[in-house]
Design a protein around this motif. Structure first.
Motif, PDB file in Angstrom:
ATOM      1  N   SER A   1      58.873  66.459   5.785  1.00 32.53           N
ATOM      2  CA  SER A   1      59.645  65.832   4.720  1.00 32.53           C
ATOM      3  C   SER A   1      60.894  66.654   4.464  1.00 32.53           C
ATOM      4  N   ASN A   2      61.921  65.982   4.035  1.00 27.19           N
ATOM      5  CA  ASN A   2      63.169  66.624   3.682  1.00 27.19           C
ATOM      6  C   ASN A   2      62.989  67.177   2.271  1.00 27.19           C
ATOM      7  N   PRO A   3      63.028  68.492   2.087  1.00 24.19           N
ATOM      8  CA  PRO A   3      62.759  69.046   0.765  1.00 24.19           C
ATOM      9  C   PRO A   3      63.762  68.615  -0.301  1.00 24.19           C
TER      10      PRO A   3
ATOM     11  N   PRO B   1      40.085  56.705   2.464  1.00 23.86           N
ATOM     12  CA  PRO B   1      40.356  58.058   2.948  1.00 23.86           C
ATOM     13  C   PRO B   1      41.795  58.471   2.683  1.00 23.86           C
ATOM     14  N   HIS B   2      42.036  59.739   2.816  1.00 21.38           N
ATOM     15  CA  HIS B   2      43.369  60.316   2.681  1.00 21.38           C
ATOM     16  C   HIS B   2      44.249  59.756   3.803  1.00 21.38           C
ATOM     17  N   VAL B   3      45.389  59.172   3.445  1.00 16.89           N
ATOM     18  CA  VAL B   3      46.317  58.616   4.427  1.00 16.89           C
ATOM     19  C   VAL B   3      47.564  59.472   4.417  1.00 16.89           C
ATOM     20  N   LEU B   4      47.859  60.082   5.548  1.00 15.96           N
ATOM     21  CA  LEU B   4      49.058  60.904   5.685  1.00 15.96           C
ATOM     22  C   LEU B   4      50.219  60.004   6.068  1.00 15.96           C
ATOM     23  N   LEU B   5      51.269  59.987   5.255  1.00 14.34           N
ATOM     24  CA  LEU B   5      52.433  59.158   5.548  1.00 14.34           C
ATOM     25  C   LEU B   5      53.527  59.919   6.270  1.00 14.34           C
TER      26      LEU B   5
ATOM     27  N   ILE C   1      53.482  63.488  -3.478  1.00 14.48           N
ATOM     28  CA  ILE C   1      54.930  63.387  -3.337  1.00 14.48           C
ATOM     29  C   ILE C   1      55.424  64.795  -3.068  1.00 14.48           C
ATOM     30  N   ASN C   2      56.084  64.965  -1.924  1.00 12.85           N
ATOM     31  CA  ASN C   2      56.511  66.304  -1.489  1.00 12.85           C
ATOM     32  C   ASN C   2      55.325  67.268  -1.491  1.00 12.85           C
ATOM     33  N   ARG C   3      54.174  66.775  -1.059  1.00 14.53           N
ATOM     34  CA  ARG C   3      52.927  67.528  -0.953  1.00 14.53           C
ATOM     35  C   ARG C   3      52.340  67.953  -2.299  1.00 14.53           C
ATOM     36  N   GLU C   4      52.854  67.411  -3.392  1.00 18.22           N
ATOM     37  CA  GLU C   4      52.301  67.667  -4.727  1.00 18.22           C
ATOM     38  C   GLU C   4      51.493  66.447  -5.139  1.00 18.22           C
ATOM     39  N   ARG C   5      50.274  66.679  -5.597  1.00 17.14           N
ATOM     40  CA  ARG C   5      49.355  65.592  -5.934  1.00 17.14           C
ATOM     41  C   ARG C   5      49.628  65.059  -7.339  1.00 17.14           C
TER      42      ARG C   5
ATOM     43  N   ALA D   1      51.507  61.475   1.229  1.00 18.63           N
ATOM     44  CA  ALA D   1      50.141  61.010   1.487  1.00 18.63           C
ATOM     45  C   ALA D   1      49.646  60.233   0.277  1.00 18.63           C
ATOM     46  N   TYR D   2      48.559  59.478   0.467  1.00 14.79           N
ATOM     47  CA  TYR D   2      47.896  58.834  -0.667  1.00 14.79           C
ATOM     48  C   TYR D   2      46.432  58.632  -0.352  1.00 14.79           C
TER      49      TYR D   2
END
Length: 152
Positions: free
Chosen positions: A10-12, A2-6, A27-31, A19-20
């Motif tokens: 996040s600091n922009p 499943p999707h794991v939210l880390l 990374i920075n909400r970009e897949r 997540a992964y």
């Protein structure tokens, strides 16, 4: 998996694994669905690597910025490899995420980094992503090379 939210926040200004899941990282909400190389600051590099066998010492020395140091004209007598110069902003440690299974790189591949005083740790890609976030949050100089695909 499943999707794991880390990271919820996040600091922009810093590259953070947010997540992964199976076959991807955010990374920075970009897949990203390909292998990547990232440090806390700077661009996120996508790489066409699929396994540990695709990694060689030339790639690693380029990623961390090691350059050939001026050599003593008599150094050939020592039968040693040419010295590499470590930049001031070189990472303290390189984390290598080897896919879904942990795999180790051959000693000759990581030797130039170790000789320059840079640690190298191999672990699963998801473990490397979590470790990267911890080290990055501690303001450590870390570089992560995160692979997707086979690990052998």
């Amino acid at each position: 998996m499943p999707h794991v939210l880390l990271q919820k926040e996040s600091n922009p200004s810093l590259n953070t694994v947010t997540a992964y899941g199976e076959g991807y990282l955010e990374i920075n909400r970009e897949r990203f669905e390909t292998s990547v190389c990232l440090a806390p600051e700077g661009p996120i590099r996508t790489l066409s690597l699929h396994s540990v066998a695709d990694i060689d010492s030339t790639l690693l020395t380029e990623l961390v910025g090691l350059r050939a140091a001026p050599q003593d004209p008599m150094a050939f007598l020592d039968d040693a490899p040419p010295p590499l110069e470590r930049p001031d902003d070189a990472p303290e440690v390189v984390l290598i995420g080897t896919g879904s299974c942990q795999a180790f790189l051959p000693p000759d591949v990581i030797r130039p980094l170790l000789m320059a005083g840079i640690g190298v740790e191999a672990m699963t890609t998801h473990a490397a992503a979590r470790t990267y976030n911890i080290l990055m949050s501690e303001e450590r100089r870390v570089l992560a090379l995160l692979l997707f695909g086979d690990s052998a």
